[in-house]
Design an enzyme around this catalytic site. Structure first.
Site, PDB file in Angstrom:
ATOM      1  CB  THR A 157      -0.902  -0.007   1.252  1.00 12.78           C
ATOM      2  OG1 THR A 157      -1.626  -1.233   1.267  1.00 12.78           O
ATOM      3  CG2 THR A 157      -1.858   1.163   1.274  1.00 12.78           C
ATOM      4  N   GLY A 196       3.098  -3.101   8.547  1.00 13.12           N
ATOM      5  CA  GLY A 196       3.317  -3.373   9.966  1.00 13.12           C
ATOM      6  C   GLY A 196       4.771  -3.720  10.237  1.00 13.12           C
ATOM      7  CD  GLU A 440      -3.883  -8.990   3.249  1.00 13.16           C
ATOM      8  OE1 GLU A 440      -3.212  -8.758   4.255  1.00 13.16           O
ATOM      9  OE2 GLU A 440      -3.443  -8.872   2.093  1.00 13.16           O
TER      10      GLU A 440
END
Ligand SMILES: CCCCCCCC/C=C\CCCCCC(=O)SCCNC(=O)CCNC(=O)[C@H](O)C(C)(C)COP(=O)(O)OP(=O)(O)OC[C@H]1O[C@@H](n2cnc3c(N)ncnc32)[C@H](O)[C@@H]1OP(=O)(O)O
Ligand SMILES: Cc1cc2nc3c(=O)[nH]c(=O)nc-3n(C[C@H](O)[C@H](O)[C@H](O)COP(=O)(O)OP(=O)(O)OC[C@H]3O[C@@H](n4cnc5c(N)ncnc54)[C@H](O)[C@@H]3O)c2cc1C
Length: 674
Positions: A157, A196, A440
């Site tokens: 992303t 993350g 997701e």
């Protein structure tokens, strides 16, 4: 049911509930775990990981600063990773979700009230190495990653694009002179955003970038990229990396941003299982299906169904146990205040949460088995089943995460004011699960992917062509009459299928009308998307209901009679609940009458009363240790008020009798001296 402390004093209301339970709790635990063997192994893993107390914090995470929280999460992640390599390695031979078993993943929850900064390493970095590398690449990267010599994440992303992967802007341009790729972030919106562990933890990441070679763009491809020095952890020259700041949840996951300034990586660092760039820059497509580079996302979507089922089981355990000890109001003046679990409205809020946890757990196992079959076929070069699986995993991911987030919030409502306390455990569960609806693949976007498949399947059915198993019901969509209502479980499932078929038919008809009126296919599709999302949702409900029912019948074939009864009650509750939620649709697409619906409502209310005596037994059967629940309201012993007070006294605000704010602000203001 085994608890860590067998000598505990249990709240008398909870003890009474347990005495009332009329089925064998352990048998239901085995059903939820997927068999007795799995339960035994899970317990062994939990004993090893949790009995030492390593998961506990001296000070609650919620009282720490963001920096302390993060460091504490890294500390515990390292303890847990070391356990995984040593004590837990041998024990984890469970039916596994690939990299590490879901039990290992779940046990880790005792260590974190939010999430581990290593989540993306195990959840996406390692699976991408397994799924997107050539065997040679895998033999180099996988042992290092599994041994945690390197820690990675998945950076796809960007600030400007998350959903539309084809719109990503990061470039990877091949330079045949040096046999390197040059990674570059040409705009602010091309900066990677969200991954993350990227902010501070990882030293490698999978970067998804637009591949250019010989002046041509070949679309997005994955690359493995070192971003920090393996020794000093300092970001490498050409890398701009940092943490993105506070979020609604995930605050121990150091989600990060990442930009490249003409940053060079060796040619071999392109993950080349599905496509290759040769030394001279020639692009070679290997994969038969264009979307195989999306494989890690499909894997995580499958895993997430299981993940949210588990979190919903936690929330319902907390809310049901609390509802058994909480007494409120006096509807009958001569009697004691009832347990709030006796209110039918409370049962309506909670029992669907228990049933949904079961439904999603069983669907997740079924989905995992279907995924394994698809992967096995793809190994042999056959990708025929991938479109159906993509449609299925997309809608199950969307509906399971959305339903779970909604029901966890409902569990919070069911706990009144105390449910709003962080110490209840529910806010952290909600913050975690509500993010799963977005990441997701956003809810709407994924349901529209399923809708594409449904529309195509509908057209195939219209042309009397064969249909794939999950949409075979569309063959009956052209009978011209409304489906016959019948309130048996199978009858309700057929009605759900009729809704999905009816809604798909409406979409196709409307799109065709719009196109005849002059709209382009894209615009006609766009104008129908509200209904297309509804059709995909209806399809998914039919799949969940059908799978849940079939799996329960299969798994309880040899169960004791009372377990059969209570499992049947839960599946029936699930079917009645969703039929009553969709009465308008049933009236449109089936022969159901007003009287049938009134009768169904009464049957639903009677079912709640039948389940009521077994409610605590049902959540006990999830067998969630207190360490996993992190909850003042949901502990096995029901010492709710004592725990709430103990937690309140831990607040740093209670350390001094008078706050500094008094002398700094309150006193001057009250004395008129501010
Ligand atoms: C067990 C141990 C691990 C524990 C794990 C714990 C769980 C938690 C783990 C990790 C935490 C995760 C944190 C979050 C991480 C992320 O969020 S990573 C980023 C994820 N990003 C997305 O999901 C983006 C969503 N977008 C997309 O997937 C795609 O862009 C799109 C599907 C929306 C559209 O793709 P596009 O390329 O534009 O395709 P279309 O033109 O729409 O469709 C063309 C055809 O391709 C078919 N298709 C699309 N995707 C797939 C696929 N994945 N597989 C197969 N086929 C696919 C699509 O249906 C079209 O087919 P037709 O033309 O035949 O209709
Ligand atoms: C906690 C968290 C962790 C994450 N971790 C990672 C990570 O580790 N790695 C990573 O790469 N990414 C990660 N992400 C990013 C995540 O994958 C994206 O946020 C997600 O895929 C949604 O994309 P988006 O943010 O671009 O939303 P958008 O696409 O901008 O969505 C905004 C709205 O637009 C709507 N919309 C968008 N496109 C369409 C369409 N075609 N039709 C109809 N409606 C549409 C959506 O439904 C939504 O309502 C994370 C996100 C979160 C919240």
């Amino acid at each position: 049911m085994t608890q860590t402390n067998n000598n505990m004093t249990v709240n008398p209301d909870l003890a009474m509930e347990r005495a009332k339970c009329n089925f064998n709790v352990l048998e239901v635990t085995h059903i939820f775990d997927g068999g007795e063997r799995n339960t035994l192994q899970r317990k062994k893993i939990e004993d090893v990981a949790l009995n030492s107390g390593a998961s506990k914090d001296a000070l609650g995470e919620e009282h720490m600063s963001p920096k302390e929280k993060y460091e504490n999460a890294v500390r515990k992640s390292c303890i847990y990773a070391t356990m995984m390599k040593n004590e837990l390695a041998e024990l984890s031979g469970l039916e596994s979700f690939g990299v590490s078993s879901p039990v290992i993943r779940r046990t880790a929850d005792a260590f974190f009230k939010e999430v581990s900064p290593f989540l993306l390493h195990l959840g996406m970095f390692v699976p991408t190495i397994m799924g997107q590398c050539t065997p040679e690449q895998q033999s180099y990267w996988l042992p290092r990653a599994l041994d945690m010599q390197i820690i990675g994440t998945y950076a796809q992303t960007e600030l400007g694009h998350g959903t539309f992967i084809r719109g990503l802007e990061t470039t990877a341009t091949y330079d045949p002179e040096t046999e390197e790729f040059v990674l570059h972030s040409p705009t602010l919106s091309s900066y990677k955003w969200w991954a993350g562990g990227l902010g501070k933890t990882v030293n490698y990441c999978i970067v998804v970038a637009q591949l250019y070679t010989k002046g041509e763009c070949h679309g997005t491809h994955p690359f493995i990229v070192q971003i920090r020095d393996e020794d000093t952890h300092v970001p490498l020259p050409g890398i701009k990396v940092g943490e993105i700041g506070p979020k609604m949840g995930f605050n121990t996951a150091d989600n990060g941003f990442l930009g490249f300034d003409h940053y060079r990586i060796p040619r071999e660092h392109m993950l080349m299982k599905n496509a290759q760039v040769l030394k001279d820059g020639t692009y070679v497509k290997v994969a038969r299906h264009g979307k195989l580079t999306y494989g890690t996302m499909v894997f995580v979507r499958v895993v997430l169904v299981n993940e949210v089922a588990f979190n919903l089981a936690k929330a319902s355990t907390i809310a049901v146990r609390y509802s058994a000890i909480r007494r409120q109001s006096k509807p009958k003046p001569d009697e004691v205040e009832p347990q709030i679990l006796d209110y039918v409205t409370q049962q309506h809020k909670l029992f669907i949460a228990i049933a949904t946890a079961h439904a999603l757990q069983l669907c997740s196992t079924w989905l995992w088995e279907s995924f394994s079959a698809v992967l096995a076929q793809m190994k042999g070069g056959n990708t025929d089943t991938l479109p159906e699986f993509h449609a299925l995993s997309s809608c199950l991911k969307a509906i399971s995460t959305s339903d779970s987030a909604h029901l966890i919030e409902q569990c919070r409502h069911a706990c009144g004011g105390h449910g709003y306390m962080i110490s209840s455990g529910i806010p952290n569960l909600y913050n975690f699960v509500s993010a799963t609806r977005t990441y997701e693949g956003d809810y709407t976007v994924l349901l529209l992917q399923t809708a594409r498949f449904l529309v195509k399947a509908y057209e195939q059915a219209e042309a009397k062509k064969p249909l794939t198993p999950t949409v075979s019901y569309l063959a009956h969509a052209f009978s011209g009459s409304r489906a016959t209502w019948d309130n048996s479980p199978d009858g309700i499932i057929r009605s759900f299928q009729a809704l999905a078929a009816g809604k798909t038919a409406v979409c196709v008809t409307n799109m065709r009308k719009r196109m005849r009126a002059g709209l382009s296919q894209v615009d006609a599709w766009e104008m129908s998307t509200i209904q297309l999302v509804a059709a995909a949702e209806a399809h998914c409900r039919a799949v969940i209901a059908d799978t849940y029912r079939k799996e329960i019948v299969r798994l309880t074939a040899n169960s004791s009679p009372n377990v059969k009864v209570v499992m049947d009650q839960l599946t029936t509750l699930y079917l009645y609940y969703w039929a009553l939620e969709r009465t308008g649709d049933l009236l449109m697409f089936t022969s159901v009458s007003q009287k049938d619906l009134v009768d169904l409502q009464i049957a639903y209310e009677e079912l709640l009363l039948k389940i009521r005596p077994n409610a605590v037994g049902l959540v006990d059967a999830f067998d969630l240790r207190d360490e996993l629940l992190h909850s003042t309201l949901g502990s096995y012993d029901g010492r709710v008020y004592e725990r709430l007070m103990e937690e309140a006294l831990k607040s740093p605000m209670n350390k001094e009798p008078v706050s500094d704010a008094y002398s700094k602000y309150l006193r001057p203001m009250m004395k008129g001296k501010l």
